[in-house]
Design a protein around this motif. Structure first.
Motif, PDB file in Angstrom:
ATOM      1  N   ASP A 249       1.166  -1.221  -0.176  1.00  9.78           N
ATOM      2  CA  ASP A 249      -0.204   0.072   0.077  1.00  9.78           C
ATOM      3  C   ASP A 249       1.056   1.457   0.042  1.00  9.78           C
ATOM      4  O   ASP A 249       1.011   2.454  -0.482  1.00  9.78           O
ATOM      5  CB  ASP A 249      -1.225   0.064   1.427  1.00  9.78           C
ATOM      6  N   GLU A 250       1.804   1.531   0.834  1.00  8.24           N
ATOM      7  CA  GLU A 250       3.023   2.311   0.936  1.00  8.24           C
ATOM      8  C   GLU A 250       3.329   2.004  -0.571  1.00  8.24           C
ATOM      9  O   GLU A 250       3.709   3.837  -1.081  1.00  8.24           O
ATOM     10  CB  GLU A 250       4.168   2.285   2.015  1.00  8.24           C
ATOM     11  N   LEU A 251       3.919   1.351  -1.250  1.00  8.28           N
ATOM     12  CA  LEU A 251       4.388   1.771  -2.466  1.00  8.28           C
ATOM     13  C   LEU A 251       3.489   2.283  -3.363  1.00  8.28           C
ATOM     14  O   LEU A 251       3.462   3.232  -4.082  1.00  8.28           O
ATOM     15  CB  LEU A 251       4.997   0.464  -2.801  1.00  8.28           C
ATOM     16  N   LEU A 252       2.447   1.693  -3.629  1.00 11.13           N
ATOM     17  CA  LEU A 252       1.266   2.233  -4.212  1.00 11.13           C
ATOM     18  C   LEU A 252       0.579   3.636  -4.397  1.00 11.13           C
ATOM     19  O   LEU A 252       0.317   4.821  -4.973  1.00 11.13           O
ATOM     20  CB  LEU A 252       0.051   1.440  -4.460  1.00 11.13           C
ATOM     21  N   LYS A 253       0.691   4.222  -2.514  1.00  8.50           N
ATOM     22  CA  LYS A 253       0.191   5.245  -2.740  1.00  8.50           C
ATOM     23  C   LYS A 253       1.687   6.212  -2.890  1.00  8.50           C
ATOM     24  O   LYS A 253       0.741   7.206  -3.521  1.00  8.50           O
ATOM     25  CB  LYS A 253      -0.028   5.701  -1.656  1.00  8.50           C
ATOM     26  N   ALA A 254       3.099   6.168  -2.464  1.00  3.75           N
ATOM     27  CA  ALA A 254       3.631   7.302  -2.496  1.00  3.75           C
ATOM     28  C   ALA A 254       3.878   7.346  -4.595  1.00  3.75           C
ATOM     29  O   ALA A 254       3.945   8.089  -5.227  1.00  3.75           O
ATOM     30  CB  ALA A 254       5.308   6.638  -2.652  1.00  3.75           C
ATOM     31  N   ARG A 255       3.329   5.845  -5.730  1.00  3.40           N
ATOM     32  CA  ARG A 255       3.319   6.010  -7.123  1.00  3.40           C
ATOM     33  C   ARG A 255       2.879   7.396  -7.376  1.00  3.40           C
ATOM     34  O   ARG A 255       2.812   8.121  -8.079  1.00  3.40           O
ATOM     35  CB  ARG A 255       3.683   4.678  -7.620  1.00  3.40           C
ATOM     36  N   ALA A 256       1.537   6.620  -6.650  1.00  4.78           N
ATOM     37  CA  ALA A 256       0.127   7.780  -7.016  1.00  4.78           C
ATOM     38  C   ALA A 256      -0.019   8.758  -6.705  1.00  4.78           C
ATOM     39  O   ALA A 256       0.150  10.077  -7.015  1.00  4.78           O
ATOM     40  CB  ALA A 256      -1.243   6.873  -6.411  1.00  4.78           C
ATOM     41  N   SER A 257       1.127   9.390  -5.515  1.00  9.52           N
ATOM     42  CA  SER A 257       1.339  10.755  -4.661  1.00  9.52           C
ATOM     43  C   SER A 257       1.723  11.589  -5.630  1.00  9.52           C
ATOM     44  O   SER A 257       1.871  12.320  -6.381  1.00  9.52           O
ATOM     45  CB  SER A 257       1.149  10.775  -3.544  1.00  9.52           C
ATOM     46  N   ALA A 258       2.956  10.684  -6.666  1.00 13.70           N
ATOM     47  CA  ALA A 258       3.992  11.257  -7.435  1.00 13.70           C
ATOM     48  C   ALA A 258       3.491  11.936  -9.081  1.00 13.70           C
ATOM     49  O   ALA A 258       3.738  11.972  -9.473  1.00 13.70           O
ATOM     50  CB  ALA A 258       5.613  10.237  -7.702  1.00 13.70           C
ATOM     51  N   GLY A 259       2.163  10.810  -9.400  1.00 16.11           N
ATOM     52  CA  GLY A 259       1.495  10.959 -10.143  1.00 16.11           C
ATOM     53  C   GLY A 259       2.664  10.033 -11.556  1.00 16.11           C
ATOM     54  O   GLY A 259       1.770  10.874 -12.849  1.00 16.11           O
ATOM     55  N   LEU A 260       2.783   8.855 -11.180  1.00 13.93           N
ATOM     56  CA  LEU A 260       3.377   8.319 -12.230  1.00 13.93           C
ATOM     57  C   LEU A 260       3.045   6.752 -12.590  1.00 13.93           C
ATOM     58  O   LEU A 260       1.907   6.432 -11.248  1.00 13.93           O
ATOM     59  CB  LEU A 260       4.811   8.418 -11.703  1.00 13.93           C
ATOM     60  N   THR A 261       2.393   6.824 -14.058  1.00 16.14           N
ATOM     61  CA  THR A 261       2.219   5.217 -13.966  1.00 16.14           C
ATOM     62  C   THR A 261       3.485   4.548 -13.733  1.00 16.14           C
ATOM     63  O   THR A 261       4.665   4.833 -13.730  1.00 16.14           O
ATOM     64  CB  THR A 261       1.963   5.453 -15.369  1.00 16.14           C
TER      65      THR A 261
END
Length: 117
Positions: free
Chosen positions: A33-45
């Motif tokens: 969940d931390e990995l996914l939230k960090a990537r989503a927060s950065a707005g990256l695919t």
């Protein structure tokens, strides 16, 4: 109104072995969940992140899947984090004691780390 997934989980968790297995994976789920939230927060695919790291989208997908067959190194996690403008932070968090059980060392005069106390 609950979703089909919520109803399925409610039925599944009535089985003690399912609930126990799910709870045993709680730390892994939190990590993913931390990995996914960090990537989503950065707005990256995944593909954009992979390009920044110098790997493939499928490698990022494997990392984010939490597959037991793929245990990332600290260096991989650091590259992932840096590409997102983050840093990796590893902490050891004391497990709450159960009533009647102690997590302290049984060696006399020593604390949990083994140093003289």
């Amino acid at each position: 109104m609950s979703s089909p997934l919520q109803r399925f989980k409610a039925r599944a968790f009535k089985r003690p072995e399912v609930k126990s297995a799910y709870e045993a994976l709680a730390d892994e789920f939190a990590f993913i969940d931390e990995l996914l939230k960090a990537r989503a927060s950065a707005g990256l695919t995944q593909a954009q992140l992979a390009e920044r790291i110098g790997t493939t989208q499928s490698a990022v997908a494997r990392l984010e899947s939490g597959s037991a067959a793929h245990s990332p190194s600290i260096a991989t996690l650091q590259r992932y984090a840096k590409a997102l403008g983050c840093r990796v932070e590893v902490r050891f968090v004391k497990i709450a004691e159960r009533p009647g059980r102690s997590t302290r060392s049984t060696r006399t005069g020593r604390d949990a780390e083994g140093s003289a106390g």
